[in-house]
Design an enzyme around this catalytic site. Sequence first.
Site, PDB file in Angstrom:
ATOM      1  N   GLU A  44     -46.534 -22.381  67.880  1.00 18.90           N
ATOM      2  CA  GLU A  44     -45.991 -23.575  67.230  1.00 18.90           C
ATOM      3  C   GLU A  44     -45.087 -24.278  68.230  1.00 18.90           C
ATOM      4  O   GLU A  44     -44.144 -23.669  68.740  1.00 18.90           O
ATOM      5  CB  GLU A  44     -45.192 -23.207  65.975  1.00 18.90           C
ATOM      6  N   GLU A  69     -39.281 -23.634  71.129  1.00 16.76           N
ATOM      7  CA  GLU A  69     -38.226 -24.578  70.752  1.00 16.76           C
ATOM      8  C   GLU A  69     -37.427 -24.972  71.988  1.00 16.76           C
ATOM      9  O   GLU A  69     -36.973 -24.124  72.746  1.00 16.76           O
ATOM     10  CB  GLU A  69     -37.333 -23.941  69.676  1.00 16.76           C
ATOM     11  N   ASP A 119     -41.010 -34.643  65.924  1.00 23.53           N
ATOM     12  CA  ASP A 119     -40.205 -35.868  65.971  1.00 23.53           C
ATOM     13  C   ASP A 119     -41.134 -37.077  66.021  1.00 23.53           C
ATOM     14  O   ASP A 119     -42.054 -37.119  66.851  1.00 23.53           O
ATOM     15  CB  ASP A 119     -39.291 -35.833  67.208  1.00 23.53           C
ATOM     16  N   LYS A 123     -40.537 -45.851  67.820  1.00 22.00           N
ATOM     17  CA  LYS A 123     -40.638 -47.047  68.678  1.00 22.00           C
ATOM     18  C   LYS A 123     -41.890 -46.971  69.537  1.00 22.00           C
ATOM     19  O   LYS A 123     -42.159 -45.920  70.156  1.00 22.00           O
ATOM     20  CB  LYS A 123     -39.408 -47.171  69.576  1.00 22.00           C
ATOM     21  N   ASP A 155     -44.157 -35.360  57.262  1.00 19.96           N
ATOM     22  CA  ASP A 155     -43.816 -36.242  56.140  1.00 19.96           C
ATOM     23  C   ASP A 155     -43.922 -37.699  56.587  1.00 19.96           C
ATOM     24  O   ASP A 155     -43.751 -38.596  55.771  1.00 19.96           O
ATOM     25  CB  ASP A 155     -42.362 -35.998  55.707  1.00 19.96           C
ATOM     26  N   THR A 192     -42.243 -25.165  56.035  1.00 21.10           N
ATOM     27  CA  THR A 192     -41.257 -25.247  57.105  1.00 21.10           C
ATOM     28  C   THR A 192     -39.931 -25.721  56.475  1.00 21.10           C
ATOM     29  O   THR A 192     -39.903 -26.147  55.309  1.00 21.10           O
ATOM     30  CB  THR A 192     -41.680 -26.256  58.191  1.00 21.10           C
ATOM     31  N   GLU A 193     -38.856 -25.695  57.270  1.00 19.57           N
ATOM     32  CA  GLU A 193     -37.565 -26.179  56.740  1.00 19.57           C
ATOM     33  C   GLU A 193     -37.690 -27.651  56.322  1.00 19.57           C
ATOM     34  O   GLU A 193     -37.244 -28.057  55.259  1.00 19.57           O
ATOM     35  CB  GLU A 193     -36.450 -26.117  57.792  1.00 19.57           C
ATOM     36  N   GLU A 195     -40.359 -29.334  55.607  1.00 19.78           N
ATOM     37  CA  GLU A 195     -41.294 -29.494  54.486  1.00 19.78           C
ATOM     38  C   GLU A 195     -40.559 -29.261  53.158  1.00 19.78           C
ATOM     39  O   GLU A 195     -40.735 -30.019  52.194  1.00 19.78           O
ATOM     40  CB  GLU A 195     -42.431 -28.485  54.654  1.00 19.78           C
TER      41      GLU A 195
HETATM   42  C1  LIG Z   1     -38.031 -32.386  63.276  1.00 21.74           C
HETATM   43  S1  LIG Z   1     -37.863 -30.768  63.872  1.00 21.74           S
HETATM   44  C2  LIG Z   1     -39.027 -29.812  62.905  1.00 21.74           C
HETATM   45  C3  LIG Z   1     -38.739 -28.365  62.908  1.00 21.74           C
HETATM   46  C4  LIG Z   1     -39.728 -27.449  62.177  1.00 21.74           C
HETATM   47  N1  LIG Z   1     -41.020 -27.451  62.849  1.00 21.74           N
HETATM   48  C5  LIG Z   1     -39.893 -27.852  60.734  1.00 21.74           C
HETATM   49  O1  LIG Z   1     -40.979 -28.331  60.371  1.00 21.74           O
HETATM   50  O2  LIG Z   1     -38.956 -27.671  59.948  1.00 21.74           O
HETATM   51  C6  LIG Z   1     -38.687 -30.871  65.450  1.00 21.74           C
HETATM   52  C7  LIG Z   1     -38.302 -29.730  66.360  1.00 21.74           C
HETATM   53  O3  LIG Z   1     -39.091 -29.839  67.547  1.00 21.74           O
HETATM   54  C8  LIG Z   1     -38.278 -29.551  68.666  1.00 21.74           C
HETATM   55  N2  LIG Z   1     -38.905 -30.176  69.847  1.00 21.74           N
HETATM   56  C9  LIG Z   1     -39.041 -31.487  70.094  1.00 21.74           C
HETATM   57  N3  LIG Z   1     -39.652 -31.701  71.272  1.00 21.74           N
HETATM   58  C10 LIG Z   1     -39.920 -30.478  71.776  1.00 21.74           C
HETATM   59  C11 LIG Z   1     -40.527 -30.031  72.976  1.00 21.74           C
HETATM   60  N4  LIG Z   1     -40.972 -30.889  73.909  1.00 21.74           N
HETATM   61  N5  LIG Z   1     -40.649 -28.699  73.185  1.00 21.74           N
HETATM   62  C12 LIG Z   1     -40.180 -27.818  72.274  1.00 21.74           C
HETATM   63  N6  LIG Z   1     -39.581 -28.188  71.104  1.00 21.74           N
HETATM   64  C13 LIG Z   1     -39.451 -29.494  70.869  1.00 21.74           C
HETATM   65  C14 LIG Z   1     -36.938 -30.136  68.287  1.00 21.74           C
HETATM   66  O4  LIG Z   1     -35.869 -29.611  69.049  1.00 21.74           O
HETATM   67  C15 LIG Z   1     -36.863 -29.760  66.810  1.00 21.74           C
HETATM   68  O5  LIG Z   1     -36.278 -28.490  66.626  1.00 21.74           O
END
Ligand SMILES: C[S@@+](CC[C@H](N)C(=O)[O-])C[C@H]1O[C@@H](n2cnc3c(N)ncnc32)[C@H](O)[C@@H]1O
Length: 215
Positions: A44, A69, A119, A123, A155, A192-193, A195
């Site tokens: 993941e 992460e 994320d 933009k 989402d 997921t958190e 979700e």
């Molecule tokens: C919006 S959170 C979602 C977290 C989790 N997957 C969930 O669904 O609850 C996105 C996560 O991806 C991580 N992330 C973003 N870009 C990343 C990258 N290039 N490599 C590893 N993690 C990354 C962020 O630090 C963040 O913890």
Amino acid sequence: MRLRNKPWAEDFIKTHSTIALPDPESYKGNWKSVFNNDNPLHIEVGTGKGQFITGMAMANPHINYIGIELYGSVLVSAIENVLEAGTPANLKLLNVDGSKLKEFFEKGDVDRVYLNFSDPWPKTRHAKRRLTHANFLRLYEDVLVDQGEIHFKTDNRGLFEFSLVSMSQYGMMLKDVSLDLHAEMPEDNIMTEYEEKFSAKGQPIYRLEAQYKAK
Ligand SMILES: C[S@@+](CC[C@H](N)C(=O)[O-])C[C@H]1O[C@@H](n2cnc3c(N)ncnc32)[C@H](O)[C@@H]1O
């Protein structure tokens, strides 16, 4: 994700080096030695606090999982989740940048990639940062088995639409596309958190599976 800086994160990660592996480069092409078995490997990218990957590892002991992460302060919570779950032997974490996957995995090391609530980078000028941009799809293909799969939940409608187009244009086959996952709620869905948070607000959860074509 709102980030709370945890100055002690680095030390915490170091003291849990059997869960959050240091030097993942050293396992490139040889992940079987980490898990001591030949089982499939699912990763993941952007694992956040690790609820999904921990739940998956507990539900599927015959699959190996790696949660990736970028931020140490976030990975700390994932380590805590793994400890609470009794440290499943089929789960490891990496505190690395998902855009550098090729440093840690070689072609065929990975059987499936999960992307959950990535994320959205709304933009247009940031489109290349979206984890479903063609550049990332190429990267995943470079570490996946032939005809490997991406399973994606979000989402964010804009990111979902972008991903449908990006994956189709890349030549991937889309399967099981859902515009409201929770209306169907497959029995094996592990939340997921994010979700949990967004579905509690009544927002629809989008999901798709996409498969690379044979080379
Ligand atoms: C919006 S959170 C979602 C977290 C989790 N997957 C969930 O669904 O609850 C996105 C996560 O991806 C991580 N992330 C973003 N870009 C990343 C990258 N290039 N490599 C590893 N993690 C990354 C962020 O630090 C963040 O913890």
